[in-house]
Design an enzyme around this catalytic site. Sequence first.
Site: not given
Length: 305
Positions: A139, A200-202
Amino acid sequence: MTFNEINSAMEFPALSQGLIPATGANDYTNRFQAWHHQFVASALAVKIGKSLRKDIQIGCMQIYAPLYAFDCNPENQFASQFKQRAFDYFTSDVQVRGYYPTYINQLLKQYDADMPIMEKGDKALLKENVVDYIGFSYYMSMAINETSSEETDPAAGNLMEGVRNPFLEASEWGWQIDPLGLRISLNELWDRYQVPLFIVENGLGAKDTIDENGQINDDYRIDYLAKHIQAMADAVDDGVDLMGYTPWGCIDLVAASTAEMSKRYGFIYVDLNDEGNGTLDRKKKKSFEWYKKVIASNGNSVTSK
């Protein structure tokens, strides 16, 4: 993936270990002991998974944030290196390499913690059952300043301690937006471990509003994701083995970091406010159709020159 954001316990153990002050979170000995139990459990999951299916791939999952020294002062250079080892690399060093890194002694000394108690056979289990790939969430990046300069301001973001990077913009919650940092992160992880990577998250947490036409024009989210997808493509050109990418997230939900519904990440708007009031009706944002094109083109709609 065996544990979600396993390294988050360095900063907020309630998220990945379930430890709070009342159950010993303030004693880092407990955090390192909990990590050891997680490492053993992860290795057992790999062992069992491989016994059931030879072709299965099992990975770890962590937060990754590049940590820049604020300036050329060697103290800041060393501080950023130490922080990166502690936050970005400790858990993956164990899960990917299969053993505790030599800098564990300095970590324990820094955090006034004891070496985890290990059962007979734990070390062999870790060594023989490493993960196949690294999944991670990305992030932001952070800047580290240990020289107490009056010219730096604390970063408002709630992920880790750090100072504001004057070269970067920030989200409404103070998370510094750094697409190039994702390319740096991918290269750092690939160079260190030489195992496939999986983002896997952004995503971007932002306050979305419905205009007079009933539309949600979240161009700021499109811009954030487009720049990060381009950075991902650039890293692949650098030689990084990147097996996948998934944004956070598809639909608005309560943000884990702040317990707010108003910190929205999704392509789909949910009618609910921070007090829990609303119809729960769903509405597509502008980013929804945009990301459909990204998927259909395998990213070429973003990265084609």
